[in-house]
Motif scaffolding. Sequence first.
Motif, PDB file in Angstrom:
ATOM      1  N   ASP A  11       0.967  -0.910   0.101  1.00  0.00           N
ATOM      2  CA  ASP A  11       0.076  -0.418  -0.614  1.00  0.00           C
ATOM      3  C   ASP A  11       1.133   0.870   0.212  1.00  0.00           C
ATOM      4  OD1 ASP A  11      -2.625   1.645  -0.253  1.00  0.00           O
ATOM      5  OD2 ASP A  11      -3.188   1.652   2.566  1.00  0.00           O
ATOM      6  N   GLY A  12       0.887   1.654  -1.067  1.00  0.00           N
ATOM      7  CA  GLY A  12       1.794   3.242  -0.797  1.00  0.00           C
ATOM      8  C   GLY A  12       2.654   2.719  -1.771  1.00  0.00           C
ATOM      9  N   MET A  13       2.569   2.021  -2.760  1.00  0.00           N
ATOM     10  CA  MET A  13       4.470   1.638  -3.075  1.00  0.00           C
ATOM     11  C   MET A  13       3.661   1.703  -5.008  1.00  0.00           C
ATOM     12  SD  MET A  13       6.253  -1.827  -2.075  1.00  0.00           S
ATOM     13  CE  MET A  13       7.489  -2.202  -2.825  1.00  0.00           C
ATOM     14  N   ALA A  14       4.697   2.060  -5.237  1.00  0.00           N
ATOM     15  CA  ALA A  14       4.915   2.725  -7.308  1.00  0.00           C
ATOM     16  C   ALA A  14       5.014   0.493  -7.392  1.00  0.00           C
ATOM     17  CB  ALA A  14       6.345   2.660  -7.581  1.00  0.00           C
ATOM     18  N   LEU A  15       3.604   1.292  -8.463  1.00  0.00           N
ATOM     19  CA  LEU A  15       3.032  -0.861  -8.631  1.00  0.00           C
ATOM     20  C   LEU A  15       3.985  -1.484  -9.668  1.00  0.00           C
ATOM     21  CD1 LEU A  15       0.731  -1.799 -10.207  1.00  0.00           C
ATOM     22  CD2 LEU A  15       0.668  -0.642 -12.108  1.00  0.00           C
ATOM     23  N   GLU A  16       5.793  -0.939 -10.191  1.00  0.00           N
ATOM     24  CA  GLU A  16       6.389  -1.401 -10.719  1.00  0.00           C
ATOM     25  C   GLU A  16       7.478  -1.772  -9.353  1.00  0.00           C
ATOM     26  OE1 GLU A  16       6.984  -3.421 -13.657  1.00  0.00           O
ATOM     27  OE2 GLU A  16       4.803  -2.142 -14.563  1.00  0.00           O
ATOM     28  N   ASP A  17       7.234  -1.297  -8.212  1.00  0.00           N
ATOM     29  CA  ASP A  17       7.721  -1.702  -6.848  1.00  0.00           C
ATOM     30  C   ASP A  17       7.247  -2.926  -5.999  1.00  0.00           C
ATOM     31  OD1 ASP A  17      10.313  -0.237  -7.993  1.00  0.00           O
ATOM     32  OD2 ASP A  17       9.510   0.901  -5.924  1.00  0.00           O
ATOM     33  N   PHE A  27       2.708 -13.893  -5.974  1.00  0.00           N
ATOM     34  CA  PHE A  27       1.483 -13.251  -6.332  1.00  0.00           C
ATOM     35  C   PHE A  27       1.816 -12.632  -7.313  1.00  0.00           C
ATOM     36  CE2 PHE A  27       1.575 -14.194  -1.881  1.00  0.00           C
ATOM     37  CZ  PHE A  27       0.169 -14.486  -1.457  1.00  0.00           C
ATOM     38  N   ILE A  28       0.592 -12.188  -7.845  1.00  0.00           N
ATOM     39  CA  ILE A  28       0.552 -10.880  -9.791  1.00  0.00           C
ATOM     40  C   ILE A  28      -0.388 -10.057  -8.861  1.00  0.00           C
ATOM     41  CG2 ILE A  28       0.904 -13.081 -11.191  1.00  0.00           C
ATOM     42  CD1 ILE A  28      -1.847 -12.942 -11.941  1.00  0.00           C
ATOM     43  N   ILE A  29      -0.449  -9.116  -9.523  1.00  0.00           N
ATOM     44  CA  ILE A  29      -1.467  -8.111  -9.199  1.00  0.00           C
ATOM     45  C   ILE A  29      -2.497  -7.782 -10.474  1.00  0.00           C
ATOM     46  CG2 ILE A  29      -1.617  -5.040  -9.095  1.00  0.00           C
ATOM     47  CD1 ILE A  29       1.086  -5.111  -7.194  1.00  0.00           C
ATOM     48  N   ARG A  30      -3.106  -7.799  -9.835  1.00  0.00           N
ATOM     49  CA  ARG A  30      -4.662  -7.343 -10.818  1.00  0.00           C
ATOM     50  C   ARG A  30      -4.700  -5.688 -10.511  1.00  0.00           C
ATOM     51  NH1 ARG A  30     -10.639 -10.067 -11.361  1.00  0.00           N
ATOM     52  NH2 ARG A  30     -10.861  -9.447  -9.391  1.00  0.00           N
ATOM     53  N   LEU A  31      -4.912  -4.965 -11.250  1.00  0.00           N
ATOM     54  CA  LEU A  31      -4.957  -3.568 -11.516  1.00  0.00           C
ATOM     55  C   LEU A  31      -6.908  -3.685 -11.213  1.00  0.00           C
ATOM     56  CD1 LEU A  31      -2.494  -1.536 -13.858  1.00  0.00           C
ATOM     57  CD2 LEU A  31      -2.497  -2.523 -10.536  1.00  0.00           C
ATOM     58  N   SER A  32      -7.777  -2.953  -9.894  1.00  0.00           N
ATOM     59  CA  SER A  32      -8.774  -3.353 -10.037  1.00  0.00           C
ATOM     60  C   SER A  32      -9.300  -1.569 -10.340  1.00  0.00           C
ATOM     61  CB  SER A  32      -9.634  -3.429  -9.216  1.00  0.00           C
ATOM     62  OG  SER A  32      -9.436  -4.744  -8.403  1.00  0.00           O
ATOM     63  N   MET A  33      -8.439  -0.961 -10.507  1.00  0.00           N
ATOM     64  CA  MET A  33      -9.372   0.590 -10.783  1.00  0.00           C
ATOM     65  C   MET A  33      -7.850   1.390 -10.945  1.00  0.00           C
ATOM     66  SD  MET A  33     -10.939   3.916  -8.600  1.00  0.00           S
ATOM     67  CE  MET A  33     -12.977   2.482  -8.522  1.00  0.00           C
ATOM     68  N   ILE A  50      -3.207 -10.494  -5.676  1.00  0.00           N
ATOM     69  CA  ILE A  50      -3.618  -9.394  -5.143  1.00  0.00           C
ATOM     70  C   ILE A  50      -4.026  -7.881  -6.024  1.00  0.00           C
ATOM     71  CG2 ILE A  50      -3.024  -7.157  -3.313  1.00  0.00           C
ATOM     72  CD1 ILE A  50      -0.772  -9.499  -3.150  1.00  0.00           C
ATOM     73  N   CYS A  51      -5.695  -7.577  -5.729  1.00  0.00           N
ATOM     74  CA  CYS A  51      -6.326  -6.448  -5.933  1.00  0.00           C
ATOM     75  C   CYS A  51      -6.102  -5.102  -5.886  1.00  0.00           C
ATOM     76  CB  CYS A  51      -7.776  -7.195  -6.279  1.00  0.00           C
ATOM     77  SG  CYS A  51      -8.471  -8.598  -6.757  1.00  0.00           S
ATOM     78  N   VAL A  52      -5.778  -3.952  -6.815  1.00  0.00           N
ATOM     79  CA  VAL A  52      -5.532  -3.046  -6.228  1.00  0.00           C
ATOM     80  C   VAL A  52      -5.800  -2.286  -7.110  1.00  0.00           C
ATOM     81  CG1 VAL A  52      -2.957  -3.781  -4.765  1.00  0.00           C
ATOM     82  CG2 VAL A  52      -2.973  -3.219  -7.172  1.00  0.00           C
ATOM     83  N   SER A  53      -5.785  -0.628  -6.251  1.00  0.00           N
ATOM     84  CA  SER A  53      -6.070   0.497  -7.500  1.00  0.00           C
ATOM     85  C   SER A  53      -4.704   1.396  -6.579  1.00  0.00           C
ATOM     86  CB  SER A  53      -7.057   1.129  -6.647  1.00  0.00           C
ATOM     87  OG  SER A  53      -7.581   2.588  -6.768  1.00  0.00           O
ATOM     88  N   VAL A  54      -4.616   1.850  -8.391  1.00  0.00           N
ATOM     89  CA  VAL A  54      -3.907   3.180  -8.378  1.00  0.00           C
ATOM     90  C   VAL A  54      -4.100   4.221  -9.426  1.00  0.00           C
ATOM     91  CG1 VAL A  54      -1.856   1.188  -9.250  1.00  0.00           C
ATOM     92  CG2 VAL A  54      -3.202   1.817 -10.979  1.00  0.00           C
ATOM     93  N   VAL A  58       1.166   4.766  -8.688  1.00  0.00           N
ATOM     94  CA  VAL A  58       1.385   4.168  -7.204  1.00  0.00           C
ATOM     95  C   VAL A  58      -0.080   3.609  -6.451  1.00  0.00           C
ATOM     96  CG1 VAL A  58       1.877   5.939  -4.442  1.00  0.00           C
ATOM     97  CG2 VAL A  58       2.819   6.119  -6.896  1.00  0.00           C
ATOM     98  N   ILE A  59       0.149   2.818  -5.780  1.00  0.00           N
ATOM     99  CA  ILE A  59      -0.976   2.024  -5.144  1.00  0.00           C
ATOM    100  C   ILE A  59      -1.346   2.675  -4.387  1.00  0.00           C
ATOM    101  CG2 ILE A  59      -2.150  -0.132  -3.687  1.00  0.00           C
ATOM    102  CD1 ILE A  59       0.148  -1.824  -5.255  1.00  0.00           C
ATOM    103  N   ASP A  60      -3.393   2.662  -4.468  1.00  0.00           N
ATOM    104  CA  ASP A  60      -3.888   3.739  -3.008  1.00  0.00           C
ATOM    105  C   ASP A  60      -4.406   2.430  -2.532  1.00  0.00           C
ATOM    106  OD1 ASP A  60      -5.319   4.039  -5.254  1.00  0.00           O
ATOM    107  OD2 ASP A  60      -5.759   5.663  -4.929  1.00  0.00           O
ATOM    108  N   LYS A  61      -4.795   1.784  -3.128  1.00  0.00           N
ATOM    109  CA  LYS A  61      -6.101   0.860  -2.071  1.00  0.00           C
ATOM    110  C   LYS A  61      -5.395  -0.710  -1.998  1.00  0.00           C
ATOM    111  CE  LYS A  61     -10.499   0.359  -1.017  1.00  0.00           C
ATOM    112  NZ  LYS A  61     -10.869   0.571   0.159  1.00  0.00           N
ATOM    113  N   VAL A  62      -5.425  -1.571  -0.931  1.00  0.00           N
ATOM    114  CA  VAL A  62      -5.300  -3.222  -1.528  1.00  0.00           C
ATOM    115  C   VAL A  62      -6.664  -3.276  -0.743  1.00  0.00           C
ATOM    116  CG1 VAL A  62      -4.260  -4.537  -1.126  1.00  0.00           C
ATOM    117  CG2 VAL A  62      -2.658  -2.509  -1.018  1.00  0.00           C
ATOM    118  N   TYR A  63      -6.650  -4.025  -1.693  1.00  0.00           N
ATOM    119  CA  TYR A  63      -9.067  -4.238  -1.963  1.00  0.00           C
ATOM    120  C   TYR A  63      -8.595  -6.035  -0.760  1.00  0.00           C
ATOM    121  CZ  TYR A  63     -10.324  -1.352  -5.022  1.00  0.00           C
ATOM    122  OH  TYR A  63     -10.581   0.383  -5.324  1.00  0.00           O
TER     123      TYR A  63
END
Length: 66
Positions: A11-17, A27-33, A50-54, A58-63
């Motif tokens: 949460d709060g990290m740069a997407l690529e990091d 794990f893998i990341i899925r962009l929900s928003m 892991i579902c996240v919003s960016v 930058v990840i601003d929410k981890v669902y």
Amino acid sequence: MDTNELLQKIDGMALEDARNLVEQHGFIIRLSMIDGHPMILTRDYRTDRICVSVMNDVIDKVYGIG
């Protein structure tokens, strides 16, 4: 690092990091928003995703896992 710690850490990290970190833990990341725009998602449940919003790459929410 357990799953909950990983979710909190990205949460709060740069997407690529965050992608690099979660891949190290199987794990893998899925962009929900992206930048306030909801993405079209499938309804399947995956325990390795892991579902996240960016915002501005930058990840601003981890669902959570799904």
